[in-house]
Design a protein around this motif. Structure first.
Motif, mmCIF file in Angstrom:
data_model
loop_
_atom_site.group_PDB
_atom_site.id
_atom_site.type_symbol
_atom_site.label_atom_id
_atom_site.label_comp_id
_atom_site.label_asym_id
_atom_site.label_seq_id
_atom_site.Cartn_x
_atom_site.Cartn_y
_atom_site.Cartn_z
ATOM 1 N N ILE A 64 -10.717 3.798 10.888
ATOM 2 C CA ILE A 64 -11.333 4.635 9.630
ATOM 3 C C ILE A 64 -10.194 5.785 8.764
ATOM 4 C CG2 ILE A 64 -12.997 6.477 9.483
ATOM 5 C CD1 ILE A 64 -14.721 4.694 10.897
ATOM 6 N N VAL A 65 -9.631 6.534 10.060
ATOM 7 C CA VAL A 65 -8.401 7.565 9.933
ATOM 8 C C VAL A 65 -6.918 7.178 9.438
ATOM 9 C CG1 VAL A 65 -7.866 9.468 11.267
ATOM 10 C CG2 VAL A 65 -10.208 9.337 11.685
ATOM 11 N N PHE A 66 -7.152 5.990 10.016
ATOM 12 C CA PHE A 66 -5.756 5.911 9.313
ATOM 13 C C PHE A 66 -5.321 5.565 8.580
ATOM 14 C CE2 PHE A 66 -5.025 7.742 14.342
ATOM 15 C CZ PHE A 66 -4.188 8.603 13.528
ATOM 16 N N CYS A 67 -6.613 3.794 8.431
ATOM 17 C CA CYS A 67 -6.339 2.721 7.080
ATOM 18 C C CYS A 67 -7.334 3.349 6.016
ATOM 19 C CB CYS A 67 -6.750 0.904 7.889
ATOM 20 S SG CYS A 67 -5.605 0.498 8.494
ATOM 21 N N HIS A 68 -8.245 4.471 6.299
ATOM 22 C CA HIS A 68 -8.809 4.933 5.175
ATOM 23 C C HIS A 68 -9.608 3.149 4.930
ATOM 24 C CE1 HIS A 68 -6.530 7.906 4.873
ATOM 25 N NE2 HIS A 68 -5.120 7.192 4.700
ATOM 26 N N GLN A 69 -10.303 3.838 5.935
ATOM 27 C CA GLN A 69 -11.542 2.071 5.517
ATOM 28 C C GLN A 69 -12.880 2.688 5.055
ATOM 29 O OE1 GLN A 69 -10.509 -0.299 4.037
ATOM 30 N NE2 GLN A 69 -8.957 -0.171 4.256
ATOM 31 N N PRO A 70 -13.390 3.159 4.430
ATOM 32 C CA PRO A 70 -14.791 3.386 4.095
ATOM 33 C C PRO A 70 -15.656 3.100 4.866
ATOM 34 C CG PRO A 70 -14.292 3.706 2.417
ATOM 35 C CD PRO A 70 -13.020 3.316 2.955
ATOM 36 N N LEU A 71 -15.958 1.874 4.460
ATOM 37 C CA LEU A 71 -16.508 0.738 4.808
ATOM 38 C C LEU A 71 -17.069 0.984 6.222
ATOM 39 C CD1 LEU A 71 -18.542 -0.961 3.073
ATOM 40 C CD2 LEU A 71 -17.431 -2.841 3.998
ATOM 41 N N TRP A 72 -15.613 1.195 7.391
ATOM 42 C CA TRP A 72 -16.633 0.954 8.542
ATOM 43 C C TRP A 72 -17.202 1.976 9.053
ATOM 44 C CZ3 TRP A 72 -16.322 -2.576 11.913
ATOM 45 C CH2 TRP A 72 -14.890 -3.763 12.138
ATOM 46 N N ILE A 73 -17.292 3.116 8.526
ATOM 47 C CA ILE A 73 -17.983 4.485 8.361
ATOM 48 C C ILE A 73 -19.741 4.141 7.947
ATOM 49 C CG2 ILE A 73 -18.847 6.697 7.823
ATOM 50 C CD1 ILE A 73 -15.980 7.202 6.714
ATOM 51 N N ILE A 74 -19.574 3.260 7.336
ATOM 52 C CA ILE A 74 -21.306 2.861 6.677
ATOM 53 C C ILE A 74 -22.046 1.868 7.899
ATOM 54 C CG2 ILE A 74 -22.545 1.261 5.090
ATOM 55 C CD1 ILE A 74 -20.690 2.622 2.705
ATOM 56 N N GLY A 75 -20.353 1.224 8.379
ATOM 57 C CA GLY A 75 -21.222 -0.133 9.377
ATOM 58 C C GLY A 75 -21.740 0.842 10.846
ATOM 59 N N VAL A 76 -20.986 1.829 11.135
ATOM 60 C CA VAL A 76 -21.762 1.941 12.250
ATOM 61 C C VAL A 76 -22.744 3.505 11.976
ATOM 62 C CG1 VAL A 76 -19.999 4.260 13.494
ATOM 63 C CG2 VAL A 76 -18.399 2.579 12.723
ATOM 64 N N ILE A 77 -22.604 4.540 11.154
ATOM 65 C CA ILE A 77 -24.108 4.485 10.813
ATOM 66 C C ILE A 77 -24.999 3.946 11.067
ATOM 67 C CG2 ILE A 77 -25.467 6.115 9.372
ATOM 68 C CD1 ILE A 77 -22.301 7.225 8.659
ATOM 69 N N THR A 78 -24.594 2.301 9.976
ATOM 70 C CA THR A 78 -26.213 2.170 10.064
ATOM 71 C C THR A 78 -26.476 1.019 11.240
ATOM 72 O OG1 THR A 78 -25.257 0.204 9.792
ATOM 73 C CG2 THR A 78 -25.971 1.456 7.469
ATOM 74 N N TRP A 79 -25.148 1.188 11.643
ATOM 75 C CA TRP A 79 -25.861 0.096 13.660
ATOM 76 C C TRP A 79 -26.331 1.185 14.253
ATOM 77 C CZ3 TRP A 79 -24.262 0.642 18.264
ATOM 78 C CH2 TRP A 79 -24.605 -0.054 19.229
ATOM 79 N N LEU A 80 -26.117 2.856 14.473
ATOM 80 C CA LEU A 80 -26.443 3.259 14.917
ATOM 81 C C LEU A 80 -27.935 4.330 14.739
ATOM 82 C CD1 LEU A 80 -23.655 6.209 14.781
ATOM 83 C CD2 LEU A 80 -24.404 4.939 17.377
ATOM 84 N N LEU A 81 -28.567 3.804 13.438
ATOM 85 C CA LEU A 81 -29.212 4.001 12.799
ATOM 86 C C LEU A 81 -30.745 2.766 13.647
ATOM 87 C CD1 LEU A 81 -29.658 5.106 9.450
ATOM 88 C CD2 LEU A 81 -30.502 6.524 11.265
ATOM 89 N N PHE A 82 -29.724 1.520 13.663
ATOM 90 C CA PHE A 82 -30.511 0.466 14.237
ATOM 91 C C PHE A 82 -30.776 0.421 15.443
ATOM 92 C CE2 PHE A 82 -29.476 -3.348 16.830
ATOM 93 C CZ PHE A 82 -30.925 -4.017 16.624
ATOM 94 N N LEU A 83 -29.961 1.204 16.294
ATOM 95 C CA LEU A 83 -29.690 1.549 17.610
ATOM 96 C C LEU A 83 -30.728 2.489 17.627
ATOM 97 C CD1 LEU A 83 -29.046 1.298 20.417
ATOM 98 C CD2 LEU A 83 -27.178 2.812 20.264
ATOM 99 N N ILE A 84 -31.294 3.353 17.584
ATOM 100 C CA ILE A 84 -31.957 4.153 17.057
ATOM 101 C C ILE A 84 -33.313 4.352 17.268
ATOM 102 C CG2 ILE A 84 -32.970 6.998 16.796
ATOM 103 C CD1 ILE A 84 -29.500 7.412 15.908
ATOM 104 N N LEU A 85 -33.349 3.240 15.942
ATOM 105 C CA LEU A 85 -35.196 2.941 15.692
ATOM 106 C C LEU A 85 -35.506 1.966 16.128
ATOM 107 C CD1 LEU A 85 -34.350 3.039 11.427
ATOM 108 C CD2 LEU A 85 -35.732 4.654 12.724
#
Length: 144
Positions: free
Chosen positions: A115-136
Motif C-alpha cells: 500500500i505505502v511503497f507500491c501505491h496499491q489502493p485496491l489493497w486498502i479496499i480489500g483490508v477494509i472489507t475483510w475487517l468489515l466481514f470480521l466485525i459483522l
C-alpha cells in the motif's frame, strides 16, 4: 433470529467476497506486491524480481482469496448460527494455515509495504472489507 441478523450475515459475506476478489486481483498481477528494504536498503523489492520459494508468496495470497470465494456460498446459505460458525471456523483455519506458509515476510508487512511503497489502493479496499466481514460476523454470531 431476526431479519436484521440475516441482513448483517449477507453483508458480511459480501464483504468477504469483495476482500477475496481484491486478494486475487492484487496477488495475480506482476508488480502489485512488494517489500521495502527486503534485499537492498531504502529500495523496494517486487515479488516478480524474486526467485525460489520467496516468489511463491503471491500464490499463497491468491489461494487465500480462492478459499474466501469458495466459502462465500456456504456462508451465504447458512441461515443458522451453528452452520455459520462452523464454516467461519473452517475459513479461518484454512486462512491461517495458508498465511503461515508465507516465507518472505508476514502478511501484514506485505500488505503495508504494497500500500505505502507500491501505491496499491485496491489493497486498502480489500483490508477494509475483510475487517468489515470480521466485525459483522462477530456481531452476527454473538450470544443472544
Amino acid at each position: 433470529m431476526t431479519y436484521i441478523d440475516q441482513i448483517l450475515r449477507v453483508i458480511a459475506v459480501l464483504c468477504l467476497a469483495v476482500a477475496s476478489l481484491c486478494m486475487l486481483i492484487m496477488a495475480g498481477s506482476e508488480n502489485n506486491l512488494c517489500l521495502y528494504e527486503y534485499i537492498r536498503p531504502l529500495q523496494v523489492t517486487y515479488f516478480s524480481e524474486l526467485h525460489g520459494t520467496s516468489a511463491d508468496d503471491p500464490e499463497m495470497i491468491q489461494f487465500s482469496g480462492i478459499v474466501g470465494l469458495f466459502l462465500c456460498l456456504p456462508l451465504l446459505l447458512s441461515y443458522r448460527r451453528f452452520w455459520y460458525i462452523l464454516f467461519l471456523a473452517v475459513y479461518f483455519l484454512i486462512f491461517l494455515i495458508v498465511l503461515s506458509m508465507l516465507e518472505t515476510a508476514p502478511f501484514s508487512k506485505i500488505i503495508y509495504d504494497s500500500i505505502v511503497f507500491c501505491h496499491q489502493p485496491l489493497w486498502i479496499i480489500g483490508v477494509i472489507t475483510w475487517l468489515l466481514f470480521l466485525i459483522l460476523s462477530l456481531i452476527y454470531v454473538r450470544p443472544i
